[in-house]
Write a protein that holds these residues in place. Structure first.
Motif, PDB file in Angstrom:
ATOM      1  N   ILE A  64      21.961  55.938  49.755  1.00 17.37           N
ATOM      2  CA  ILE A  64      22.241  54.609  50.196  1.00 17.37           C
ATOM      3  C   ILE A  64      24.054  54.842  50.548  1.00 17.37           C
ATOM      4  O   ILE A  64      24.422  55.328  49.841  1.00 17.37           O
ATOM      5  CB  ILE A  64      22.457  53.620  49.039  1.00 17.37           C
ATOM      6  CG1 ILE A  64      20.841  53.548  48.653  1.00 17.37           C
ATOM      7  CG2 ILE A  64      22.944  52.408  49.361  1.00 17.37           C
ATOM      8  CD1 ILE A  64      19.966  52.809  49.365  1.00 17.37           C
ATOM      9  N   ALA A  96      27.611  46.040  51.565  1.00 24.11           N
ATOM     10  CA  ALA A  96      28.160  45.875  50.222  1.00 24.11           C
ATOM     11  C   ALA A  96      29.544  45.411  50.129  1.00 24.11           C
ATOM     12  O   ALA A  96      30.408  46.101  50.550  1.00 24.11           O
ATOM     13  CB  ALA A  96      28.161  47.225  49.597  1.00 24.11           C
ATOM     14  N   CYS A 152      25.697  48.433  45.281  1.00 22.64           N
ATOM     15  CA  CYS A 152      24.395  49.357  45.735  1.00 22.64           C
ATOM     16  C   CYS A 152      23.558  49.715  44.525  1.00 22.64           C
ATOM     17  O   CYS A 152      22.146  49.698  44.749  1.00 22.64           O
ATOM     18  CB  CYS A 152      24.631  50.698  46.851  1.00 22.64           C
ATOM     19  SG  CYS A 152      25.422  49.853  48.216  1.00 22.64           S
ATOM     20  N   ALA A 166      27.219  52.427  51.675  1.00 22.25           N
ATOM     21  CA  ALA A 166      27.724  51.202  51.278  1.00 22.25           C
ATOM     22  C   ALA A 166      28.307  50.645  52.487  1.00 22.25           C
ATOM     23  O   ALA A 166      29.469  50.004  52.444  1.00 22.25           O
ATOM     24  CB  ALA A 166      28.215  51.171  50.017  1.00 22.25           C
ATOM     25  N   TYR A 171      24.530  57.387  46.054  1.00 21.82           N
ATOM     26  CA  TYR A 171      25.189  56.239  46.700  1.00 21.82           C
ATOM     27  C   TYR A 171      26.548  56.870  47.141  1.00 21.82           C
ATOM     28  O   TYR A 171      27.191  57.611  46.342  1.00 21.82           O
ATOM     29  CB  TYR A 171      25.220  55.163  45.624  1.00 21.82           C
ATOM     30  CG  TYR A 171      24.041  54.835  44.938  1.00 21.82           C
ATOM     31  CD1 TYR A 171      23.160  53.746  45.425  1.00 21.82           C
ATOM     32  CD2 TYR A 171      23.581  55.434  43.823  1.00 21.82           C
ATOM     33  CE1 TYR A 171      22.070  53.468  44.848  1.00 21.82           C
ATOM     34  CE2 TYR A 171      22.242  55.409  43.083  1.00 21.82           C
ATOM     35  CZ  TYR A 171      21.682  54.195  43.756  1.00 21.82           C
ATOM     36  OH  TYR A 171      20.485  53.889  42.925  1.00 21.82           O
TER      37      TYR A 171
END
Length: 174
Positions: free
Chosen positions: A4, A36, A61, A6, A70
């Motif tokens: 992921i 985010a 996240c 952000a 992340y």
């Protein structure tokens, strides 16, 4: 491997994808971009605020998505060794650990720094000075001021790869 990122900024997404592809060449990557919030100023003006922004994005996240890793990038400005400079903090986390790192710094022209101190943001200030459009989603101030020798992406990749070292050898960093 699911990662992921952000941000929906293509430079940040590409930097994360490039970094993880280099670090984990045998893995098939799924890179997902997520908006985010940083919960800091649009233009962080200290090392603490910049780091907090990167960490806040990753934590946001982690609370809402499931992934193997992340990644976030937060660009900041500070006076480093008496020189107004810009840099970014990278934050990488997995289920076991959260790690931050920092890119190299770029000295800023005083007229840009003054605009930032007055509440401006680096990307628009650079666009105005160099008559560019949305430079922050391209080579960034780094690309412009280094004559393309480095770019926003290149320094993000370097900082990401270095920050991943703690994930390669977690027993050495406990």
């Amino acid at each position: 491997m699911k990662i992921i990122v952000a941000s929906k900024n293509p430079v940040k997404i590409d930097a994360a994808r490039t970094s993880f592809a280099s670090a984990f060449p045998a893995e098939t990557l799924e890179v997902v971009a997520v908006d985010a919030p940083s919960l800091v100023s649009e233009q962080p003006m200290s090392a603490t605020e910049t780091r907090d922004g990167a960490v806040n994005r990753v934590k946001y996240c982690q609370q809402r998505h499931t992934a193997d890793y992340y990644v976030s990038y937060e660009g900041g400005v500070d006076v480093l060794d008496e020189i107004p400079s810009t840099y970014a903090v990278v934050c990488i986390a997995n289920k076991d650990r959260l790690q931050t790192g920092r890119t190299a710094s770029l000295p800023l022209p005083n007229q840009i720094y003054q605009k930032l101190k007055a509440g401006g943001e680096l990307g628009p200030a650079m666009d105005e000075m160099f008559n560019t459009v949305n430079i922050k989603q391209k080579g960034g101030a780094i690309g412009q001021l280094s004559n393309g020798l480095e770019t926003r992406k290149s320094i993000y990749v370097s900082a990401t790869l270095l920050s991943l070292s703690v994930f390669f050898y977690p027993n050495l960093y406990d």
